[in-house]
Each structure stands twice: as structure tokens, then as C-alpha cells.
Write a protein that holds these residues in place. Structure first.
Motif, PDB file in Angstrom:
ATOM      1  N   ARG A   1      -6.464 -47.363 -28.099  1.00 46.42           N
ATOM      2  CA  ARG A   1      -6.524 -46.050 -28.733  1.00 46.42           C
ATOM      3  C   ARG A   1      -5.205 -45.290 -28.536  1.00 46.42           C
ATOM      4  O   ARG A   1      -4.731 -44.601 -29.451  1.00 46.42           O
ATOM      5  CB  ARG A   1      -7.693 -45.229 -28.185  1.00 46.42           C
ATOM      6  CG  ARG A   1      -9.052 -45.806 -28.515  1.00 46.42           C
ATOM      7  CD  ARG A   1     -10.130 -44.752 -28.412  1.00 46.42           C
ATOM      8  NE  ARG A   1     -10.314 -44.251 -27.078  1.00 46.42           N
ATOM      9  CZ  ARG A   1     -11.152 -44.765 -26.183  1.00 46.42           C
ATOM     10  NH1 ARG A   1     -11.869 -45.838 -26.489  1.00 46.42           N
ATOM     11  NH2 ARG A   1     -11.281 -44.224 -24.992  1.00 46.42           N
ATOM     12  N   LYS A   2      -4.610 -45.432 -27.358  1.00 44.34           N
ATOM     13  CA  LYS A   2      -3.327 -44.779 -27.101  1.00 44.34           C
ATOM     14  C   LYS A   2      -2.235 -45.374 -27.990  1.00 44.34           C
ATOM     15  O   LYS A   2      -1.401 -44.643 -28.548  1.00 44.34           O
ATOM     16  CB  LYS A   2      -2.962 -44.929 -25.626  1.00 44.34           C
ATOM     17  CG  LYS A   2      -1.670 -44.231 -25.241  1.00 44.34           C
ATOM     18  CD  LYS A   2      -1.386 -44.389 -23.754  1.00 44.34           C
ATOM     19  CE  LYS A   2      -0.069 -43.711 -23.388  1.00 44.34           C
ATOM     20  NZ  LYS A   2       0.246 -43.859 -21.952  1.00 44.34           N
ATOM     21  N   GLU A   3      -2.255 -46.691 -28.156  1.00 41.06           N
ATOM     22  CA  GLU A   3      -1.268 -47.344 -29.013  1.00 41.06           C
ATOM     23  C   GLU A   3      -1.454 -46.950 -30.477  1.00 41.06           C
ATOM     24  O   GLU A   3      -0.473 -46.728 -31.209  1.00 41.06           O
ATOM     25  CB  GLU A   3      -1.394 -48.867 -28.860  1.00 41.06           C
ATOM     26  CG  GLU A   3      -0.478 -49.678 -29.758  1.00 41.06           C
ATOM     27  CD  GLU A   3       0.991 -49.489 -29.421  1.00 41.06           C
ATOM     28  OE1 GLU A   3       1.834 -49.761 -30.302  1.00 41.06           O
ATOM     29  OE2 GLU A   3       1.298 -49.081 -28.286  1.00 41.06           O
ATOM     30  N   ILE A   4      -2.700 -46.830 -30.912  1.00 41.66           N
ATOM     31  CA  ILE A   4      -2.984 -46.425 -32.296  1.00 41.66           C
ATOM     32  C   ILE A   4      -2.460 -45.011 -32.544  1.00 41.66           C
ATOM     33  O   ILE A   4      -1.840 -44.739 -33.575  1.00 41.66           O
ATOM     34  CB  ILE A   4      -4.497 -46.505 -32.570  1.00 41.66           C
ATOM     35  CG1 ILE A   4      -4.957 -47.967 -32.594  1.00 41.66           C
ATOM     36  CG2 ILE A   4      -4.851 -45.829 -33.894  1.00 41.66           C
ATOM     37  CD1 ILE A   4      -6.463 -48.139 -32.626  1.00 41.66           C
ATOM     38  N   LEU A   5      -2.708 -44.094 -31.619  1.00 39.96           N
ATOM     39  CA  LEU A   5      -2.243 -42.717 -31.778  1.00 39.96           C
ATOM     40  C   LEU A   5      -0.727 -42.656 -31.848  1.00 39.96           C
ATOM     41  O   LEU A   5      -0.151 -41.952 -32.688  1.00 39.96           O
ATOM     42  CB  LEU A   5      -2.757 -41.858 -30.623  1.00 39.96           C
ATOM     43  CG  LEU A   5      -2.317 -40.389 -30.642  1.00 39.96           C
ATOM     44  CD1 LEU A   5      -2.796 -39.696 -31.909  1.00 39.96           C
ATOM     45  CD2 LEU A   5      -2.807 -39.660 -29.410  1.00 39.96           C
ATOM     46  N   LYS A   6      -0.058 -43.411 -30.990  1.00 39.42           N
ATOM     47  CA  LYS A   6       1.404 -43.409 -30.966  1.00 39.42           C
ATOM     48  C   LYS A   6       1.961 -43.905 -32.297  1.00 39.42           C
ATOM     49  O   LYS A   6       2.871 -43.293 -32.874  1.00 39.42           O
ATOM     50  CB  LYS A   6       1.901 -44.280 -29.809  1.00 39.42           C
ATOM     51  CG  LYS A   6       3.419 -44.353 -29.698  1.00 39.42           C
ATOM     52  CD  LYS A   6       3.815 -45.240 -28.530  1.00 39.42           C
ATOM     53  CE  LYS A   6       5.336 -45.395 -28.463  1.00 39.42           C
ATOM     54  NZ  LYS A   6       5.750 -46.282 -27.342  1.00 39.42           N
ATOM     55  N   ARG A   7       1.407 -44.991 -32.821  1.00 38.41           N
ATOM     56  CA  ARG A   7       1.902 -45.556 -34.082  1.00 38.41           C
ATOM     57  C   ARG A   7       1.526 -44.677 -35.271  1.00 38.41           C
ATOM     58  O   ARG A   7       2.288 -44.567 -36.237  1.00 38.41           O
ATOM     59  CB  ARG A   7       1.347 -46.971 -34.265  1.00 38.41           C
ATOM     60  CG  ARG A   7       1.936 -47.974 -33.297  1.00 38.41           C
ATOM     61  CD  ARG A   7       1.413 -49.370 -33.531  1.00 38.41           C
ATOM     62  NE  ARG A   7       1.700 -49.863 -34.873  1.00 38.41           N
ATOM     63  CZ  ARG A   7       1.436 -51.107 -35.264  1.00 38.41           C
ATOM     64  NH1 ARG A   7       0.890 -51.969 -34.404  1.00 38.41           N
ATOM     65  NH2 ARG A   7       1.708 -51.490 -36.493  1.00 38.41           N
ATOM     66  N   PHE A   8       0.363 -44.053 -35.220  1.00 38.80           N
ATOM     67  CA  PHE A   8      -0.056 -43.195 -36.328  1.00 38.80           C
ATOM     68  C   PHE A   8       0.851 -41.978 -36.454  1.00 38.80           C
ATOM     69  O   PHE A   8       1.123 -41.502 -37.559  1.00 38.80           O
ATOM     70  CB  PHE A   8      -1.510 -42.758 -36.125  1.00 38.80           C
ATOM     71  CG  PHE A   8      -2.057 -41.919 -37.250  1.00 38.80           C
ATOM     72  CD1 PHE A   8      -2.474 -42.500 -38.437  1.00 38.80           C
ATOM     73  CD2 PHE A   8      -2.149 -40.538 -37.131  1.00 38.80           C
ATOM     74  CE1 PHE A   8      -2.975 -41.733 -39.483  1.00 38.80           C
ATOM     75  CE2 PHE A   8      -2.649 -39.755 -38.163  1.00 38.80           C
ATOM     76  CZ  PHE A   8      -3.064 -40.366 -39.340  1.00 38.80           C
ATOM     77  N   MET A   9       1.330 -41.446 -35.319  1.00 40.53           N
ATOM     78  CA  MET A   9       2.138 -40.237 -35.337  1.00 40.53           C
ATOM     79  C   MET A   9       3.601 -40.507 -35.665  1.00 40.53           C
ATOM     80  O   MET A   9       4.362 -39.571 -35.888  1.00 40.53           O
ATOM     81  CB  MET A   9       2.049 -39.512 -33.996  1.00 40.53           C
ATOM     82  CG  MET A   9       0.685 -38.925 -33.695  1.00 40.53           C
ATOM     83  SD  MET A   9       0.026 -37.892 -35.019  1.00 40.53           S
ATOM     84  CE  MET A   9       1.310 -36.669 -35.203  1.00 40.53           C
ATOM     85  N   GLU A  10       4.016 -41.771 -35.726  1.00 42.06           N
ATOM     86  CA  GLU A  10       5.394 -42.082 -36.082  1.00 42.06           C
ATOM     87  C   GLU A  10       5.651 -41.669 -37.525  1.00 42.06           C
ATOM     88  O   GLU A  10       4.979 -42.122 -38.440  1.00 42.06           O
ATOM     89  CB  GLU A  10       5.673 -43.575 -35.899  1.00 42.06           C
ATOM     90  CG  GLU A  10       5.704 -44.017 -34.442  1.00 42.06           C
ATOM     91  CD  GLU A  10       5.922 -45.511 -34.297  1.00 42.06           C
ATOM     92  OE1 GLU A  10       6.006 -46.191 -35.355  1.00 42.06           O
ATOM     93  OE2 GLU A  10       5.996 -46.002 -33.169  1.00 42.06           O
ATOM     94  N   GLY A  11       6.645 -40.826 -37.738  1.00 39.81           N
ATOM     95  CA  GLY A  11       6.969 -40.349 -39.074  1.00 39.81           C
ATOM     96  C   GLY A  11       6.158 -39.154 -39.522  1.00 39.81           C
ATOM     97  O   GLY A  11       6.366 -38.641 -40.617  1.00 39.81           O
ATOM     98  N   ARG A  12       5.216 -38.715 -38.712  1.00 41.88           N
ATOM     99  CA  ARG A  12       4.398 -37.544 -39.058  1.00 41.88           C
ATOM    100  C   ARG A  12       4.743 -36.417 -38.093  1.00 41.88           C
ATOM    101  O   ARG A  12       4.182 -36.330 -37.005  1.00 41.88           O
ATOM    102  CB  ARG A  12       2.909 -37.887 -38.986  1.00 41.88           C
ATOM    103  CG  ARG A  12       2.489 -38.947 -39.989  1.00 41.88           C
ATOM    104  CD  ARG A  12       1.070 -39.415 -39.701  1.00 41.88           C
ATOM    105  NE  ARG A  12       0.596 -40.327 -40.724  1.00 41.88           N
ATOM    106  CZ  ARG A  12       0.841 -41.631 -40.752  1.00 41.88           C
ATOM    107  NH1 ARG A  12       1.564 -42.172 -39.794  1.00 41.88           N
ATOM    108  NH2 ARG A  12       0.362 -42.389 -41.727  1.00 41.88           N
TER     109      ARG A  12
END
Length: 549
Positions: free
Chosen positions: A272-283
Motif C-alpha cells: 500500500r505504501k508503494e502504491i501511494l508513492k507511485r500514484f503520487m508521482e507526477g501529481r
């Protein structure tokens, strides 16, 4: 292991083997790992190209068999592109009793046709008749956009507000005239909408994962050859497709997944931490719609885990997702994320990219846009269709309307500075910004994401969830100098005419873009903020007031 229910399936119906012994061996092979690429090759037997669209549709339908992980899909494109063909072909792999196909339905017709009437007795001893519609674990395919009233009644269902929703409808009877009926809708279905209307209401758009079939020359050529084979000898083609080994394998795998009765899919805390980090890239700035976008991303991750449930950790009716599922989910989501987060269909995003690439400084009249469309897509487009496309892009905050300086009777459509991504899978638009603090803000935000989460204990929850500091606000207060994205309220001496963009509401704000002030109402300003534009409120000068709450 395959359940006893699946082993009792008729050999002839499966088309997999000529004996029960051979069938048992092949059923064991159903449990082998299946990658996205292998799934694409199987689906490619009848659906050419559209790699991401067909896989996302298949995985979305597969989530039907979970407890509450279902997602909703919307195929928006012009006619003859195959928007209804894809979900119909993929529905072949699923049991017919789980698929509901509708060409059109009014609110009352939908509830009457699919509902069951039950008479109940309330606490006062009075009998009450209700219509129960059970949509749990169903795939609901609308081959055309249903009645707007039905969409409005299904909104709470599409957003999974409640598992059981009560709807009141009115119906005309011969004896008593207009009569109110109570409808109880139960369960969460997987809903697929197919429509040529690209300008959907915002409330429907945010509840759907928007898809558009490809229109490349390669796809059209392959589809043309397939159509010749299908319509040249329909009976031979259907016999072959019914018995084609890879298709029968995937159909049997779907039945095995249904029989496995997996209701919940858990994503571990480290993932879940990895998903959040990747989702926020560019946002750089979070939007309200991101709360629904992240749910669709998680749905694709969980669907991939469900597809390979025999190779995931299982406890009862619950399996645990792996890093392989996260990679597959991001790969699929990023292929359609940019258009969805802009609030437009992928087909319309291609049109906006053509406008961006042409880069005409004074914008386009409708006739000039028709010429651009012909040059880019090699087909003519009607005046009304062209106008609707431009208005839809303007309502999404990508274009703005202005009066032609040479002919006041004509409207010109200009870009607002939102840059679409031409390279890579794309996930979000970015605003062209020349300020010096962009890199610092991005670096600071990434540092915040990489911090260790705080261990905030929630009483009764039994574990410590992840908590992150909120990203920087979308609206910042800058200096009273003029720069792109500056916002100030309309002055007391200025006339409050109608908004230049929507023409519906009175002007409340002025936004500085392209070296001039654009007058906007409050609603259009909110749409600009929702599209990802970074706006700066200028400090109020003497004599100005701000009644915004």
C-alpha cells in the motif's frame, strides 16, 4: 484445487477433452499462472488490437465474483468503432446466467423486468408490496446509454454507497391512476456503459473508468480480415471459436474462479505504501476525483490477483495480492489514466493532442477545427459534432471560448495551457509553468511521501494504518504581480456580465492567461481547478471585498 462443482461440468460443453480422464488433466492446467500478455493473446482471437481495453474489461468483469470490489466501465466513442463489440465478446467467457444485456431501458421498465415482487408485512400488520432487484455478482451491459432517469437512480449503486438501496418510482395503473412503488436494489454489479455521447454528466464520468476503442490503421485492417472470416461462413467460424482451445481454457478458468468463492482480496501494508508513492508521482495537487481513481487502480491490482488466485496466499475466502499484481495494475491503469483524470474519453484526448501539436496561437473556429480533424484523422467531421467536441473540451477546462476579433459572430477556441503527455503511457496532464519554485516543490513533496508513516492507533481497529501528511494546497497566495494562473475577484466598478465560457452564470472572477484577463463564473473556476491548473489568488486591493466562504 478445482472444486467438485467445476469437475461436474459437461465435457461437451467445455469442449476441452474427449474423456473425463483427459478433462481432469486439463482442468489442473487451468491453475497455471496467467500473465497479462498471455491473456491478451487469448482475447485477440476475436478482439484485434485494443490491448489495454480488452484486458481491463475482462478483469473488470472478473471482479464481479468478489464481495464489493466491482468497478464500472464506460465505452465512449463515435459510432462503428466497436465500443459495444468489446464487452459483448468478452462476456462470452462468463456464465450466461451472470450476464445481463440491455439495449435501452427506462427506469420503470428496468425495475419491472428484472425485479421480483414480494409482499411483506410491516410492524403494524399492514401488507406492503415491494419490488426486489438482485444485482449481486451480475455483469450489467448497456449497449446504449440508458434513460437519464435510470442513471440518476443507479448513481448510489455505481459509487457503492450502500449494498441495499431503496428507490421510489411512480407507475400508472388502469384502476388507480398514478401509484408509487418501492424498489429495493441489492448487491454490487459490474456495470458497462456503451455510448456515442462523449459529453457525459460529470457525476457519471467520475463513477466510470472511461475507455475508447482504438482507431489505428493496423487495428482496422485486422478487424476487416476478421469480419471477412466471420461473415464469409458464419457457421464454420462459430464452430471454430466455440472449440478453440485457448478460448475454452479461459472460459473454464473463469468458471473455476467463480467456484473458488473468493470474496476479499487484501493488499499488504508494504505494498500500500508503494502504491501511494507511485500514484503520487507526477501529481502535485490532489483532486476529489482521485479518491475514485485510486479505487479503480486498486481494483485492477486485485483483479490480477484474482486471475491467479491459486498462486496467492489464501485464508478462507480471502487472498493476498503480490508485487506482481501491483506492477500489472499500474501498467493497465497508466494506459488510460491521463484521459480519465482529465474527465474526458480517451478518444477525445487524441483530438486534444492534435490541437496541442498544431499549436495555433489564435485558436480555432469550428470550421478551422474541421479542417484540422480532416488532416489528422483522415475523415470529415460534421459541424455539430465538431462543435460538441470543442464544447466538451472547454467544459473540461482544456480550452476556453473567446470572440473572434475579426468577426464578433464567430467563437474561437483557445488552449488554456494544459499539456498532454505524448510520450510514455501517461498518467496526468501538467501545467506549463515557468516559475522557479516548481522543482523545489516537487522535490519537497517526494521527500514527504518517502517519510516513514506515523503509527496512529485507531481504537478498535487492531492495527496501525498508514498516515501521510496532506500534499501542498492546490491554491497558493502569490504576490500581486501578473503571471499565468493569477486569480482576482471582479472589481466593484466592473459590470457582472455572463461568463464567457458557459454563458449561464454571472462573472465572479478574473483569471490571467495568455497575457490577458479571462472572466469566469464560480463554477467554471472550480472546473479549471479540478482539471489540474495551478491558480494563485492575488491579495485584495483597496475597495475590493471577498465574500467567498
Amino acid at each position: 484445487m478445482i472444486s467438485n462443482e467445476l469437475q461436474r461440468i459437461e465435457i461437451e460443453a467445455m469442449g476441452l477433452a474427449s474423456s473425463k480422464t483427459e478433462l481432469a488433466e486439463k482442468l489442473k492446467a487451468i491453475e497455471k499462472p496467467l500473465t497479462i500478455e498471455e491473456l491478451q493473446r487469448i482475447l485477440n482471437t476475436t478482439i484485434k488490437s485494443d490491448s489495454a481495453n480488452k484486458v481491463i474489461t475482462f478483469l473488470g468483469m472478473l471482479l464481479t465474483y468478489t464481495d464489493c470490489e466491482q468497478i464500472n466501465l464506460g465505452f465512449l466513442a463515435e459510432s462503428s468503432t466497436g465500443k459495444s463489440y468489446i464487452p459483448l465478446e468478452i462476456s462470452w467467457y462468463f456464465p450466461s446466467e451472470d450476464v445481463m444485456k440491455l439495449g435501452y431501458a427506462s427506469p420503470t421498465a428496468f425495475f419491472h423486468d428484472w425485479g421480483k415482487i414480494q409482499t411483506l408485512e410491516n410492524f403494524e400488520g399492514l401488507k406492503e408490496t415491494k419490488i426486489f432487484v438482485d444485482l449481486a455478482n451480475k455483469i450489467l451491459i448497456f449497449l446504449d446509454m440508458p434513460h437519464p432517469g435510470l442513471l440518476e437512480r443507479l448513481r448510489p449503486l455505481l459509487s457503492h454507497d450502500e449494498r441495499e438501496i431503496e428507490v421510489r418510482i411512480t407507475d400508472r395503473t388502469q384502476k388507480y391512476g398514478m401509484k408509487t412503488k418501492t424498489v429495493i436494489v441489492r448487491g454490487f454489479p459490474t456495470v458497462v456503459f456503451c455510448s456515442a455521447n462523449e459529453g457525459l454528466n460529470e457525476q457519471e464520468q467520475t463513477r466510470l473508468l472511461l475507455l475508447s476503442p482504438e482507431k489505428t490503421q493496423e487495428k482496422l485492417w485486422e478487424a476487416l480480415l476478421l469480419k471477412l472470416e466471420r461473415e464469409g461462413d458464419r457457421q464454420a467460424f462459430n464452430r471454430y471459436m466455440e472449440s478453440e482451445p485457448s478460448r475454452c481454457f479461459l472460459r473454464a478458468r473463469v468458471q473455476a474462479i467463480k467456484s473458488a468463492n473468493i470474496k476479499h482480496i487484501v493488499i499488504p501494508e508494504d505494498l500500500r505504501k508503494e502504491i501511494l508513492k507511485r500514484f503520487m508521482e507526477g501529481r502535485k495537487w490532489l483532486q476529489p476525483r482521485h479518491l475514485r481513481d485510486i479505487s479503480r487502480l486498486l481494483g485492477l491490482i486485485k483483479a490480477h490477483a484474482l486471475l491467479n488466485l491459486w498462486h496467492r496466499e489464501r485464508h478462507g475466502d480471502t487472498i493476498t495480492a503480490s508485487m506482481e499484481d501491483v506492477e500489472a495494475g499500474f501498467k493497465l491503469y497508466e494506459s488510460v489514466a491521463e484521459a480519465n483524470e482529465l474527465g474526458i474519453a480517451p478518444e477525445l484526448l487524441e483530438v486534444y493532442k492534435a490541437i496541442q501539436e498544431d499549436d495555433k496561437e489564435d485558436g480555432y473556429t469550428i470550421s478551422e477545427f474541421q479542417q484540422l480533424y480532416m488532416r489528422t484523422f483522415h475523415k470529415p467531421i460534421g459541424y455539430d459534432k465538431a462543435r460538441k467536441m470543442l464544447v466538451t473540451l472547454a467544459s473540461a477546462g482544456l480550452l476556453t471560448e473567446d470572440v473572434d476579433s475579426k468577426d464578433k459572430r464567430r467563437t474561437r477556441y483557445l488552449r488554456l495551457g494544459v499539456k498532454a503527455n505524448f510520450h510514455g503511457p501517461s498518467s496526468l496532464c501538467t501545467l506549463v509553468n515557468t516559475s522557479n519554485d516548481v522543482e523545489n516543490e516537487e522535490g519537497g513533496f517526494k521527500a514527504e511521501i518517502e517519510k516513514e508513516p506515523q503509527n496512529n492507533w485507531i481504537e478498535g481497529a487492531g492495527k496501525s494504518p498508514l498516515f501521510y501528511s496532506h500534499p501542498k494546497s492546490q491554491i497558493s497566495h502569490g504576490e500581486p504581480e501578473l503571471f499565468e494562473g493569477a486569480v482576482k475577484p471582479l472589481g466593484p466598478s466592473e459590470s457582472a456580465e455572463k461568463c464567457e465560457l458557459c454563458g449561464l452564470w454571472a462573472v465572479e472572477w478574473k483569471v490571467y492567461f495568455g497575457g490577458r484577463w479571462l472572466k469566469r463564473c464560480g463554477q467554471c473556476l472550480e472546473r479549471m481547478k479540478a482539471s489540474g491548473l495551478r491558480l494563485h489568488y492575488l491579495p485584495l486591493t483597496e475597495g475590493e471585498t471577498n465574500n467567498e466562504t
